[in-house]
Design a protein around this motif. Structure first.
Motif, PDB file in Angstrom:
ATOM      1  N   LEU B  53      41.856  48.792  24.509  1.00 60.98           N
ATOM      2  CA  LEU B  53      43.041  48.648  25.366  1.00 60.98           C
ATOM      3  C   LEU B  53      42.799  49.075  26.812  1.00 60.98           C
ATOM      4  CD1 LEU B  53      44.258  48.558  22.461  1.00 60.98           C
ATOM      5  CD2 LEU B  53      46.282  49.651  23.403  1.00 60.98           C
ATOM      6  N   ARG B  54      41.690  49.800  27.040  1.00 61.11           N
ATOM      7  CA  ARG B  54      41.394  50.332  28.386  1.00 61.11           C
ATOM      8  C   ARG B  54      42.514  51.244  28.889  1.00 61.11           C
ATOM      9  NH1 ARG B  54      36.410  50.238  28.244  1.00 61.11           N
ATOM     10  NH2 ARG B  54      35.471  48.233  27.854  1.00 61.11           N
ATOM     11  N   ILE B  55      43.094  51.989  27.957  1.00 61.24           N
ATOM     12  CA  ILE B  55      44.151  52.930  28.326  1.00 61.24           C
ATOM     13  C   ILE B  55      43.702  54.347  27.985  1.00 61.24           C
ATOM     14  CG2 ILE B  55      46.412  53.793  27.557  1.00 61.24           C
ATOM     15  CD1 ILE B  55      47.377  50.948  27.581  1.00 61.24           C
ATOM     16  N   VAL B  56      43.810  55.251  28.954  1.00 63.18           N
ATOM     17  CA  VAL B  56      43.506  56.661  28.708  1.00 63.18           C
ATOM     18  C   VAL B  56      44.781  57.284  28.136  1.00 63.18           C
ATOM     19  CG1 VAL B  56      42.827  58.851  29.736  1.00 63.18           C
ATOM     20  CG2 VAL B  56      41.835  56.721  30.576  1.00 63.18           C
ATOM     21  N   ASN B  57      44.740  57.581  26.856  1.00 61.74           N
ATOM     22  CA  ASN B  57      45.957  57.981  26.144  1.00 61.74           C
ATOM     23  C   ASN B  57      46.141  59.503  26.139  1.00 61.74           C
ATOM     24  OD1 ASN B  57      48.198  58.039  24.519  1.00 61.74           O
ATOM     25  ND2 ASN B  57      47.020  57.825  22.617  1.00 61.74           N
ATOM     26  N   PHE B  58      46.925  60.004  27.100  1.00 62.67           N
ATOM     27  CA  PHE B  58      47.197  61.442  27.150  1.00 62.67           C
ATOM     28  C   PHE B  58      47.977  61.916  25.922  1.00 62.67           C
ATOM     29  CE2 PHE B  58      46.640  61.406  31.904  1.00 62.67           C
ATOM     30  CZ  PHE B  58      45.599  62.306  31.895  1.00 62.67           C
ATOM     31  N   ALA B  59      48.671  60.983  25.262  1.00 61.13           N
ATOM     32  CA  ALA B  59      49.530  61.373  24.135  1.00 61.13           C
ATOM     33  C   ALA B  59      48.738  61.579  22.849  1.00 61.13           C
ATOM     34  CB  ALA B  59      50.612  60.316  23.912  1.00 61.13           C
ATOM     35  N   HIS B  60      47.419  61.421  22.905  1.00 65.76           N
ATOM     36  CA  HIS B  60      46.619  61.534  21.685  1.00 65.76           C
ATOM     37  C   HIS B  60      46.780  62.927  21.041  1.00 65.76           C
ATOM     38  CE1 HIS B  60      43.748  59.321  19.289  1.00 65.76           C
ATOM     39  NE2 HIS B  60      43.025  60.415  19.148  1.00 65.76           N
ATOM     40  N   GLY B  61      46.832  63.960  21.863  1.00 64.70           N
ATOM     41  CA  GLY B  61      47.030  65.319  21.340  1.00 64.70           C
ATOM     42  C   GLY B  61      48.387  65.461  20.668  1.00 64.70           C
ATOM     43  N   ALA B  62      49.388  64.813  21.241  1.00 63.17           N
ATOM     44  CA  ALA B  62      50.728  64.863  20.641  1.00 63.17           C
ATOM     45  C   ALA B  62      50.736  64.142  19.298  1.00 63.17           C
ATOM     46  CB  ALA B  62      51.748  64.243  21.596  1.00 63.17           C
ATOM     47  N   PHE B  63      49.995  63.028  19.191  1.00 66.33           N
ATOM     48  CA  PHE B  63      49.876  62.322  17.903  1.00 66.33           C
ATOM     49  C   PHE B  63      49.233  63.246  16.856  1.00 66.33           C
ATOM     50  CE2 PHE B  63      49.401  57.911  20.127  1.00 66.33           C
ATOM     51  CZ  PHE B  63      50.706  58.011  20.581  1.00 66.33           C
ATOM     52  N   TYR B  64      48.216  63.977  17.306  1.00 65.34           N
ATOM     53  CA  TYR B  64      47.523  64.953  16.444  1.00 65.34           C
ATOM     54  C   TYR B  64      48.519  66.000  15.922  1.00 65.34           C
ATOM     55  CZ  TYR B  64      44.617  69.286  16.103  1.00 65.34           C
ATOM     56  OH  TYR B  64      44.041  70.473  15.747  1.00 65.34           O
ATOM     57  N   MET B  65      49.374  66.479  16.822  1.00 62.37           N
ATOM     58  CA  MET B  65      50.365  67.490  16.444  1.00 62.37           C
ATOM     59  C   MET B  65      51.380  66.916  15.446  1.00 62.37           C
ATOM     60  SD  MET B  65      52.810  69.743  18.955  1.00 62.37           S
ATOM     61  CE  MET B  65      53.591  68.331  19.712  1.00 62.37           C
ATOM     62  N   VAL B  66      51.853  65.710  15.710  1.00 60.61           N
ATOM     63  CA  VAL B  66      52.810  65.073  14.794  1.00 60.61           C
ATOM     64  C   VAL B  66      52.194  64.943  13.405  1.00 60.61           C
ATOM     65  CG1 VAL B  66      54.005  62.901  14.275  1.00 60.61           C
ATOM     66  CG2 VAL B  66      54.089  63.845  16.581  1.00 60.61           C
ATOM     67  N   GLY B  67      50.914  64.594  13.356  1.00 60.76           N
ATOM     68  CA  GLY B  67      50.225  64.462  12.070  1.00 60.76           C
ATOM     69  C   GLY B  67      50.281  65.744  11.262  1.00 60.76           C
ATOM     70  N   ALA B  68      50.036  66.867  11.932  1.00 54.48           N
ATOM     71  CA  ALA B  68      50.055  68.154  11.237  1.00 54.48           C
ATOM     72  C   ALA B  68      51.461  68.466  10.716  1.00 54.48           C
ATOM     73  CB  ALA B  68      49.577  69.257  12.175  1.00 54.48           C
ATOM     74  N   TYR B  69      52.479  68.193  11.532  1.00 50.41           N
ATOM     75  CA  TYR B  69      53.859  68.481  11.117  1.00 50.41           C
ATOM     76  C   TYR B  69      54.298  67.571   9.963  1.00 50.41           C
ATOM     77  CZ  TYR B  69      55.158  71.879  14.715  1.00 50.41           C
ATOM     78  OH  TYR B  69      55.268  73.013  15.470  1.00 50.41           O
ATOM     79  N   VAL B  70      53.908  66.294  10.036  1.00 51.37           N
ATOM     80  CA  VAL B  70      54.282  65.376   8.949  1.00 51.37           C
ATOM     81  C   VAL B  70      53.625  65.818   7.641  1.00 51.37           C
ATOM     82  CG1 VAL B  70      54.040  63.009   8.096  1.00 51.37           C
ATOM     83  CG2 VAL B  70      54.727  63.407  10.470  1.00 51.37           C
ATOM     84  N   ALA B  71      52.347  66.208   7.730  1.00 50.53           N
ATOM     85  CA  ALA B  71      51.656  66.702   6.524  1.00 50.53           C
ATOM     86  C   ALA B  71      52.363  67.936   5.972  1.00 50.53           C
ATOM     87  CB  ALA B  71      50.205  67.024   6.863  1.00 50.53           C
ATOM     88  N   LEU B  72      52.817  68.799   6.875  1.00 52.58           N
ATOM     89  CA  LEU B  72      53.549  69.995   6.458  1.00 52.58           C
ATOM     90  C   LEU B  72      54.801  69.615   5.659  1.00 52.58           C
ATOM     91  CD1 LEU B  72      53.988  73.180   6.938  1.00 52.58           C
ATOM     92  CD2 LEU B  72      55.472  72.471   8.798  1.00 52.58           C
ATOM     93  N   SER B  73      55.551  68.648   6.187  1.00 47.42           N
ATOM     94  CA  SER B  73      56.789  68.224   5.519  1.00 47.42           C
ATOM     95  C   SER B  73      56.486  67.605   4.158  1.00 47.42           C
ATOM     96  CB  SER B  73      57.544  67.220   6.395  1.00 47.42           C
ATOM     97  OG  SER B  73      58.024  67.866   7.547  1.00 47.42           O
ATOM     98  N   ILE B  74      55.422  66.808   4.094  1.00 50.23           N
ATOM     99  CA  ILE B  74      55.063  66.170   2.820  1.00 50.23           C
ATOM    100  C   ILE B  74      54.664  67.238   1.794  1.00 50.23           C
ATOM    101  CG2 ILE B  74      53.343  64.686   1.696  1.00 50.23           C
ATOM    102  CD1 ILE B  74      53.411  62.957   4.270  1.00 50.23           C
TER     103      ILE B  74
END
Lengths: 387, 315
Positions: B53-74
Motif C-alpha cells: 500500500l506504500r502507507i506508513v501505518n502509525f496505527a500498527h501499535g494500536a492494532f497490537y494493543m487491540v489484539g491483546a485486549y480482545v484476547a483478554l476478553s476471549i
C-alpha cells in the motif's frame, strides 16, 4: 464635554464590572487544579488519585465547603510528560486563575511543576511523588508540599524489612531513573552488614527483562530489590517466573507494588512470598477511621476491593481544606504558610507536614504477598503499618 | 501437568563475564532470539502494508494493543485453557481484521491518491481514536494474560532449563516468516500482491480488483499486529500504554531491514533482539541510543535498508 462624560461613564461601568467580577470570584467556588496522568499506561494511577480527590471534595462540599465556598475540581491530563504537565499548570493559572494545585503524580512531572509553583507563587501539593529531590536543596521552596514518604524514609524502612527477611546479600534492579537511584542510595546508607552483590538497571520503560533476569539468577545474592512499576512490574514477574527467580531468591519490591490493583492484575501469577509496600490496602482492619474511609470509597467507586491511590488524593484535599480554613483566606501565600506544621486527621491517623522540609510523615504498609485459600488474588500478609 | 523450573541452573558469580559461562551465554542468545521473533511477528504486518500500500501505518501499535485486549476478553469467556488461548490469538486477528476492513474500505481507501502527509495524519488520528475506544471498553486498569497451560514452566534443553513459552515464540517466528514467504512467492495471490506493489494501474487494467487486494493486505497486516499483541501478552501487561513502545521497535526493524522487505524485517528483528538483550548487559541505559545509532549507520550506508530496494532498482 460630552466626550469627557462618556469617558467617565465608561470608566465607572468598567469599575463596576471589575468589582462585580471580584465579588463573584470571592463568593464562587475555590478552584483546585488537579494534574494527573489520565491516559496511557499511567492512567490507572491518575484515575485512582482523582477518585480520592473527588470523594474528599464531595465530603468538603457536603459539609458546607471551605470558608463557605465549595471546591471545584479542574482536572488536566499530564500524560507522564513534564512538558505537558507544566503546560497544563500554566493554562490553569493563566486562563482559570487557579491558585491551588494537587499533582502531578510522578517524580519527573512533579519536579517540573514545582518550579512553576515557585515562580507563580501558587500552592502545589504533591500527593504521590517520592523522590527526595522534590523538596531537597534548592528545589525546596515555600509553595511545594510532599505528602508521600520520600526515598530516604523508604530506604530506612526497607532495611528494617530486609533484616526481618534475614537478607544477607542483595542485588538491585529496576529502571534507570531518579527514584531507583535515590531509593537504592538510601538502602545502602542503612543496610549495615547486608552485602551488595550487584546492580542491574534497565532503560526507562524497557519491556523485555530476560537479560536482567538471567543476570540476577546468576548473581551471588539471596535477595533482590526492584523498582519496576505498574505494567512493567507485571511484565517482570511474568518473565521471571518461568526462570524460577521467585523460587531461588527472596524478592522485595518498591514503587508501591503492594497496590491491590497489581495483585488483581496478576492474579494467580503473583508469586507468594514477594515483599512490597503500599500507601493503602483495603483489607487493613486496624483502624476505625480507615474502615469508615474504605466504606465511603467503596460506595464512591462501586467496588469493595479498592486500590491504594485514592488515599493520596483524598489526603491532599484534606490538607488543602484545613490550610485554607486555618489561613482564613484562599491567598496562596497565607495557605502555604498555614500548611507549614499543619496536622490533619487522615484515615490512617494523624499526619503532619514538617515546616522545615515541607514533607509529611505519611505511613505506609509493608507486607508479604500470599494467596489465601479460595482466592486467585494475593493479599499482603504480615501487614505492618510503618510510620 | 508438572511444571519444571530451572532451580539453581545458573550459579556463576562472574555476572558480567557472560562469555566465560556457556550456560549463561546460551540463555542470553535464546532470550535474544525469543524477543526478536516476538518483534518480527508484529513488524511483519507493518512491512507487508508498506510493501503493497506504500502507507506508513502509525496505527500498527494500536492494532497490537487491540489484539491483546480482545484476547483478554476471549479468555475471560473461555477460561484459562490451551484452547482458550488459541481462540484468543486467532480471535484477536479476526476481530482486528474486521475492524481494519471497515477502516480501509470506509476511510483509508479515499486517501490512496492523496499526498503522503494526509495518510500519515490519518493513521496517527486512528491511534488516538483507537486508544480512546480501548479506554471506554476496557478502562484504564492493568490486566494480565497467562501463558497457556501447556506452555508454562521450563523445559530441559540439556545445557539448561528454558521457559517453554519463549521457546514457542522462537519457533513461531520462523514458521510465520516461511508462511508469508510461501504465500507471497509461491501462490497466485502472492503474485497478484507483488504485481500490485509494482504497478497497480496496470494490474487494474488487466482486470484484477485492486481495491480488494489492498483491503486484503491491510486486513492481513492488522491481523498480524493483533495476533502479535495476543502472543506478547503472556510476557507483558495488557494496559493502555502497551502500544507506545512496540511501534518504535517495529519501525526500527522495518527501516533497518528495508521498508517492504519480509526478509529485511526478519533480519532486522534479529539484530534488534540481540542488540536489546546483549546491549542491556554491556551498554546499560545506552542500549536505547545504540538502536538509533545502528539505524542511522545502516541508513547512511544503505538508505533503503539492508534488504530494501533503491528506487532505481524498482523501476
Amino acid at each position: 464635554m460630552i466626550y469627557s462624560k462618556a469617558i467617565q461613564a465608561g470608566a465607572l461601568a468598567l469599575g463596576v464590572a471589575v468589582l462585580g467580577t471580584t465579588a463573584v470570584a470571592e463568593d464562587g467556588p475555590i478552584k483546585i487544579g488537579v494534574i494527573l496522568p489520565m491516559s496511557g499506561g499511567g492512567a490507572y494511577v491518575g484515575e485512582g488519585i482523582n477518585a480520592g480527590v473527588e470523594m474528599a471534595v464531595k465530603e468538603v462540599n457536603d459539609a458546607g465547603g471551605v470558608l463557605g465556598r465549595p471546591f471545584q475540581i479542574l482536572l488536566r491530563d499530564e500524560q507522564l510528560r513534564p512538558d505537558v504537565s507544566t503546560a497544563a499548570m500554566r493554562e490553569l493559572i493563566t486562563l482559570e486563575g487557579v491558585q491551588h494545585f494537587i499533582g502531578p503524580a510522578t517524580s519527573a512531572t512533579s519536579l517540573a511543576n514545582s518550579q512553576i509553583a515557585r515562580e507563580e507563587k501558587v500552592v502545589n501539593i504533591s500527593p504521590s511523588a517520592k523522590t527526595e529531590a522534590l523538596t531537597a536543596g534548592d528545589n525546596l521552596h515555600d509553595f511545594i508540599f510532599q505528602l508521600a514518604p520520600t526515598t530516604d524514609v523508604d530506604g530506612a524502612r526497607t532495611v528494617e524489612v530486609l533484616k526481618g527477611m534475614d537478607a544477607k546479600s542483595v542485588c538491585f534492579t529496576g529502571f534507570d531513573y531518579a527514584y531507583s537511584h535515590d531509593w537504592f542510595k538510601a538502602i545502602r546508607a542503612n543496610m549495615g552488614d547486608i552485602r551488595e552483590a550487584g546492580e542491574f538497571l534497565v532503560p526507562m520503560n524497557a519491556t523485555d527483562f530476560s537479560a536482567t533476569i538471567t543476570q540476577l539468577l546468576s548473581s551471588d545474592c539471596d535477595t533482590i530489590i526492584g523498582t519496576q512499576y505498574g505494567g512493567s512490574f507485571i511484565a517482570f514477574v511474568k518473565q521471571a517466573t518461568p526462570f524460577g527467580l521467585f523460587q531461588t531468591k527472596k524478592v522485595l519490591w518498591g514503587s508501591n507494588t503492594g497496590d491491590h490493583a497489581v495483585a488483581a492484575a496478576l492474579g494467580a501469577e503473583l508469586p507468594d512470598g514477594l515483599w512490597a509496600s503500599a500507601a493503602d490496602v483495603w483489607y487493613f482492619d486496624g483502624l476505625e477511621s480507615h474502615a469508615a474511609y474504605q466504606k465511603a470509597l467503596a460506595a464512591h467507586q462501586g467496588r469493595k476491593e479498592t486500590d491504594m491511590w485514592p488515599i493520596t488524593g483524598y489526603n491532599a484535599v484534606k490538607f488543602l481544606a484545613a490550610a485554607i480554613e486555618a489561613a482564613g483566606t484562599t491567598d496562596p501565600v497565607a495557605v502555604a504558610a498555614a500548611l507549614d506544621g499543619l496536622t490533619v486527621q487522615t484515615p490512617l491517623g494523624e499526619i503532619t507536614i514538617d515546616p522545615k522540609t515541607n514533607r509529611a510523615n505519611s505511613p505506609e504498609f509493608y507486607g508479604r504477598f500470599e494467596h489465601e485459600d479460595g482466592s486467585d488474588i494475593a493479599r499482603m500478609t504480615d501487614l505492618r503499618l510503618v510510620r | 501437568m508438572q511444571v519444571v523450573y530451572p532451580r539453581n541452573a545458573l550459579n556463576d558469580r562472574k555476572v558480567r563475564r557472560m562469555f566465560t559461562n556457556p550456560t549463561v551465554l546460551f540463555i542470553q542468545v535464546m532470550n535474544s532470539v525469543s524477543l526478536a521473533m516476538n518483534l518480527f511477528i508484529i513488524a511483519a504486518g507493518l512491512t507487508l502494508i508498506f510493501g503493497v500500500l506504500r502507507i506508513v501505518n502509525f496505527a500498527h501499535g494500536a492494532f497490537y494493543m487491540v489484539g491483546a485486549y480482545v484476547a483478554l476478553s476471549i479468555l475471560r469467556v473461555t477460561g484459562d485453557t490451551d484452547l482458550g488461548f488459541l481462540l484468543g490469538v486467532l480471535g484477536s486477528g479476526v476481530v482486528m481484521g474486521a475492524i481494519a476492513f471497515v477502516v480501509e474500505r470506509g476511510l483509508l481507501s479515499r486517501l490512496y491518491d492523496k499526498e503522503h502527509m494526509l495518510q500519515l495524519l490519518f493513521t496517527f488520528a486512528l491511534v488516538l481514536v483507537i486508544k480512546d475506544i480501548v479506554k471506554m471498553i476496557w478502562g484504564t486498569g492493568q490486566y494480565s494474560i497467562g501463558a497457556p497451560p501447556f506452555l508454562r514452566g521450563a523445559v530441559n534443553l540439556g545445557i539448561t532449563y528454558y521457559p517453554k513459552y519463549m521457546l514457542f515464540l522462537c519457533a513461531l517466528g520462523p514458521i510465520i516468516a516461511i508462511a508469508i514467504w510461501f504465500f507471497m512467492e509461491r501462490t497466485r495471490w502472492g503474485r497478484i500482491l507483488r504485481a500490485a506493489r509494482e504497478d497497480r494501474v496496470m494490474l487494474n487494467a488487466l482486470g484484477t480488483d485492486v481495491k480488494m487486494v489492498y483491503s486484503g493486505v491491510f486486513v492481513t497486516g492488522a491481523a498480524l499486529a493483533a495476533m502479535g499483541g495476543a502472543l506478547a501478552a503472556p510476557r507483558s501487561a495488557v494496559d493502555p500504554g502497551m502500544d507506545a513502545l512496540v511501534i518504535i521497535d517495529a519501525f526500527i526493524i522495518v527501516i533497518i531491514g528495508g521498508l517492504g522487505s519480509l526478509l529485511g524485517s526478519f533480519v532486522g528483528a534479529l539484530i534488534l533482539g540481540f542488540l536489546t538483550v546483549m546491549g542491556s548487559i554491556y551498554l546499560g541505559e545506552w542500549v536505547i541510543v545504540a538502536s538509533y545509532v545502528m539505524m542511522v549507520v545502516i541508513l547512511l550506508v544503505r538508505p533503503w535498508g539492508l534488504f530494501g530496494k533503491a528506487d532505481e532498482e524498482r523501476h
